[in-house]
Write a protein that holds these residues in place. Sequence first.
Motif, PDB file in Angstrom:
ATOM      1  N   ARG A  84       0.834  -1.208   0.000  1.00  0.00           N
ATOM      2  CA  ARG A  84       0.000   0.000   0.000  1.00  0.00           C
ATOM      3  C   ARG A  84       0.870   1.260   0.000  1.00  0.00           C
ATOM      4  O   ARG A  84       0.619   2.198  -0.749  1.00  0.00           O
ATOM      5  N   PRO A 148      -2.387  -7.027  -6.685  1.00  0.00           N
ATOM      6  CA  PRO A 148      -3.245  -6.945  -7.870  1.00  0.00           C
ATOM      7  C   PRO A 148      -2.375  -7.086  -9.120  1.00  0.00           C
ATOM      8  O   PRO A 148      -1.155  -6.977  -9.051  1.00  0.00           O
ATOM      9  N   ARG A 152      -4.686  -4.074 -13.430  1.00  0.00           N
ATOM     10  CA  ARG A 152      -5.659  -3.546 -12.454  1.00  0.00           C
ATOM     11  C   ARG A 152      -5.146  -2.234 -11.849  1.00  0.00           C
ATOM     12  O   ARG A 152      -5.911  -1.293 -11.650  1.00  0.00           O
ATOM     13  N   VAL A 153      -3.853  -2.154 -11.571  1.00  0.00           N
ATOM     14  CA  VAL A 153      -3.265  -0.917 -11.044  1.00  0.00           C
ATOM     15  C   VAL A 153      -3.398   0.194 -12.086  1.00  0.00           C
ATOM     16  O   VAL A 153      -3.763   1.324 -11.752  1.00  0.00           O
ATOM     17  N   ARG A 156      -7.176   1.163 -12.206  1.00  0.00           N
ATOM     18  CA  ARG A 156      -7.786   1.715 -10.989  1.00  0.00           C
ATOM     19  C   ARG A 156      -7.029   2.886 -10.384  1.00  0.00           C
ATOM     20  O   ARG A 156      -7.582   3.638  -9.595  1.00  0.00           O
ATOM     21  N   VAL A 157      -5.750   3.032 -10.727  1.00  0.00           N
ATOM     22  CA  VAL A 157      -4.948   4.109 -10.132  1.00  0.00           C
ATOM     23  C   VAL A 157      -4.425   5.065 -11.207  1.00  0.00           C
ATOM     24  O   VAL A 157      -4.666   6.271 -11.148  1.00  0.00           O
ATOM     25  N   GLU A 183      -8.412   2.107  -2.119  1.00  0.00           N
ATOM     26  CA  GLU A 183      -9.566   1.375  -2.661  1.00  0.00           C
ATOM     27  C   GLU A 183      -9.125   0.094  -3.354  1.00  0.00           C
ATOM     28  O   GLU A 183      -9.756  -0.955  -3.199  1.00  0.00           O
ATOM     29  N   LEU A 184      -8.042   0.178  -4.105  1.00  0.00           N
ATOM     30  CA  LEU A 184      -7.517  -0.993  -4.795  1.00  0.00           C
ATOM     31  C   LEU A 184      -7.061  -2.048  -3.788  1.00  0.00           C
ATOM     32  O   LEU A 184      -7.426  -3.223  -3.882  1.00  0.00           O
ATOM     33  N   CYS A 185      -6.286  -1.626  -2.809  1.00  0.00           N
ATOM     34  CA  CYS A 185      -5.737  -2.571  -1.819  1.00  0.00           C
ATOM     35  C   CYS A 185      -6.804  -3.131  -0.894  1.00  0.00           C
ATOM     36  O   CYS A 185      -6.733  -4.288  -0.485  1.00  0.00           O
TER      37      CYS A 185
END
Length: 192
Positions: A84, A148, A152-153, A156-157, A183-185
Amino acid sequence: MPAKSKDTRPGGRSARVRAAVHRATVDLVQEVGADKVTLPAVARRAGVNPSSVYRRWGTTSALLADVAAQRKDEAAPELLGDLRADLGHAAVWTLTDLSRPGGVAFFRAEVAPDVDDRRAGLRECLERVSTRFQAALEAAARRGEETPSLDRVLDRVVAPLYFRVVFSLPETDEEYARGLVAELCDGLPASG
């Protein structure tokens, strides 16, 4: 048609000219904005003949794209030892890089359709950004943390950061960047 902007020799006069022109370009973008940068102004600032700049880059867009592509050699953010924290650090670093004076202009130039090889520019930009996050994911996997996928990173980021900065949406700051990572983690399965 602009001349190729890649050096064929690793050093010498050509490399010195390229470095001076890149430095002048970055300085001018920060001082007056990318939309007001011209090749003659860059040549004056770099102390080189304008014909050299025109011959090598041809357009301001091609020059900005070349400067952006060179940034791939910049070091990735330091790893902190926790997924994170590492992803948050990379997200803030990405946001800071994109938000600096000229950041969006360099990004747009790198992926612009009038640059010689737009697909290469897109690939290099994606590779540079991905590298910032891939190191954190690989380190976390070695520590046995649930991670992830890189895709996905990016979805989502990275994508929301670029979208918000490119379109100048308010409240796109460090807190927002770290919130995307949280939120992802938070959606990852707990490690056991």
